[in-house]
Design an enzyme around this catalytic site. Structure first.
Site, PDB file in Angstrom:
ATOM      1  N   GLU A 198     114.460 -50.031 -29.744  1.00 35.33           N
ATOM      2  CA  GLU A 198     114.990 -48.703 -30.097  1.00 35.33           C
ATOM      3  C   GLU A 198     116.164 -48.774 -31.061  1.00 35.33           C
ATOM      4  O   GLU A 198     116.358 -47.870 -31.883  1.00 35.33           O
ATOM      5  CB  GLU A 198     115.411 -47.947 -28.837  1.00 35.33           C
ATOM      6  CG  GLU A 198     114.270 -47.488 -27.947  1.00 35.33           C
ATOM      7  CD  GLU A 198     113.832 -48.516 -26.911  1.00 35.33           C
ATOM      8  OE1 GLU A 198     114.163 -49.715 -27.048  1.00 35.33           O
ATOM      9  OE2 GLU A 198     113.158 -48.102 -25.946  1.00 35.33           O
ATOM     10  N   GLU A 250     109.475 -50.117 -20.745  1.00 31.06           N
ATOM     11  CA  GLU A 250     110.130 -49.384 -19.644  1.00 31.06           C
ATOM     12  C   GLU A 250     109.104 -48.909 -18.617  1.00 31.06           C
ATOM     13  O   GLU A 250     109.343 -48.981 -17.404  1.00 31.06           O
ATOM     14  CB  GLU A 250     110.922 -48.202 -20.217  1.00 31.06           C
ATOM     15  CG  GLU A 250     112.110 -48.678 -21.034  1.00 31.06           C
ATOM     16  CD  GLU A 250     112.793 -47.558 -21.811  1.00 31.06           C
ATOM     17  OE1 GLU A 250     112.081 -46.832 -22.549  1.00 31.06           O
ATOM     18  OE2 GLU A 250     114.016 -47.398 -21.675  1.00 31.06           O
ATOM     19  N   ALA A 297     107.527 -44.942 -27.045  1.00 33.76           N
ATOM     20  CA  ALA A 297     107.401 -43.492 -27.168  1.00 33.76           C
ATOM     21  C   ALA A 297     106.854 -43.188 -28.561  1.00 33.76           C
ATOM     22  O   ALA A 297     107.078 -43.948 -29.510  1.00 33.76           O
ATOM     23  CB  ALA A 297     108.766 -42.846 -26.979  1.00 33.76           C
TER      24      ALA A 297
END
Ligand code: HXC
Length: 259
Positions: A133, A113, A66
């Protein structure tokens, strides 16, 4: 339709390809990119000519996660209130035709993911998978803690999620995260070859096979087997079952019509 963050094309009129295209940011995933990706996949899913899709990135990165800069300032109200991730990141999960992830380079965080949301992953030998993360003070948020253990088991999933280390392509194949590893310059040929094989079959059967395998992750064994059995029975109502078996019996090539 014009796209800012992806490139969309078809191969042989039957394989839909979406290439993530933010090279300077290693294909870091932002909201507009995920909207574009979702819309492109849905359009391919609705196109009767398309039998299979491929999601890919660049040689250096499938997607490095992200977009950290974009989410750095988010508050709880921004994420929960606007349903961050859930609103649009999982569209690939709703696609009924097969979707292959062709992964070269980094597939980290949301990138890993996204690859795991596809039906199977074909990796280049330079691929690196990870859920880093934890290094950012968060945890995976697009299914990483759920799909990774289902793919590679608890030990490796915990190792990845808690240390943030990367897995190379060989380890990913050994662990069951990816189905095939090929030389980086052969990645798209391999993914396209697999997609074209899938396109040869009845779309009713490929969708049913996908739905049934996915059911294995949503139900217990008896329910999953029953689900499979019912789909198996139902396919005997299709012209494609008659065609496939007649072609075998008469030693000819089948011509499936998706009906
Ligand atoms: C925003 C990113 C980015 C990211 C890389 N870039 N990853 N920008 N978000 N996730 C940018 C860098 O800032 C840099 O921009 C450019 O891409 C090139 O990256 P470099 O770091 O210079 O490249 P390199 O040294 O080769 O290192 C590659 C890397 C590293 C190991 C992949 O970039 C890295 O660790 N990236 C972050 C990976 C990560 O933590 N991903 C998880 C994100 S959280 P400039 O402008 O400096 O050139 C996440 C949560 C998921 O995904 C939640 C649900 C989806």
């Amino acid at each position: 339709m014009a796209h800012e963050f992806i490139q969309v094309r078809t191969e042989a009129g039957k394989v839909g390809i979406v290439q993530l295209d933010r090279p300077k940011q290693l294909n870091a995933l932002n909201e507009p990119l995920m909207d574009e990706l979702g819309a492109a996949l849905k359009a391919f899913d609705a196109d009767p000519a398309i039998g299979c899709m491929i999601v890919t990135g660049s040689e250096k990165a499938f997607a490095a996660g992200a977009d950290i800069g974009a989410m750095a300032g988010y508050s709880f109200a921004d994420t929960y209130g606007r349903d961050y991730i859930t609103r649009n990141w999982e569209t690939v999960r709703t696609i009924r035709k097969p979707v292959i992830a062709a992964v070269s380079g980094f597939a980290l965080g949301g990138g890993c993911e996204l690859a795991m949301m596809c039906d199977f992953i074909i990796a280049a030998d330079n691929a690196r998978f990870g859920q880093p993360e934890i290094k950012l003070g968060i945890i995976p948020g697009a299914g990483g803690t759920q799909r990774l253990p289902r793919a590679v088991g608890k030990a490796k999933a915990m190792d990845m999620a808690l240390t943030g280390r990367m897995m190379d392509a060989a380890e990913a194949e050994r662990s069951g995260l990816v189905s095939r590893v090929v030389a980086v310059d052969k990645l798209m040929d391999e993914a396209l070859g697999a997609a074209l094989v899938i396109c040869e079959f009845s779309q009713l059967a490929t969708m049913a096979a996908k739905e049934s395998v996915n059911r294995a992750f949503e139900s217990g064994l008896s329910d999953g087997v029953m689900f499979e059995r019912r789909l198996f029975h139902a396919l005997f109502a299709t012209a494609d079952q008659k065609e496939g078996m007649d072609a075998f019996v008469n030693k000819r090539k089948p011509h499936f019509q998706n009906r």
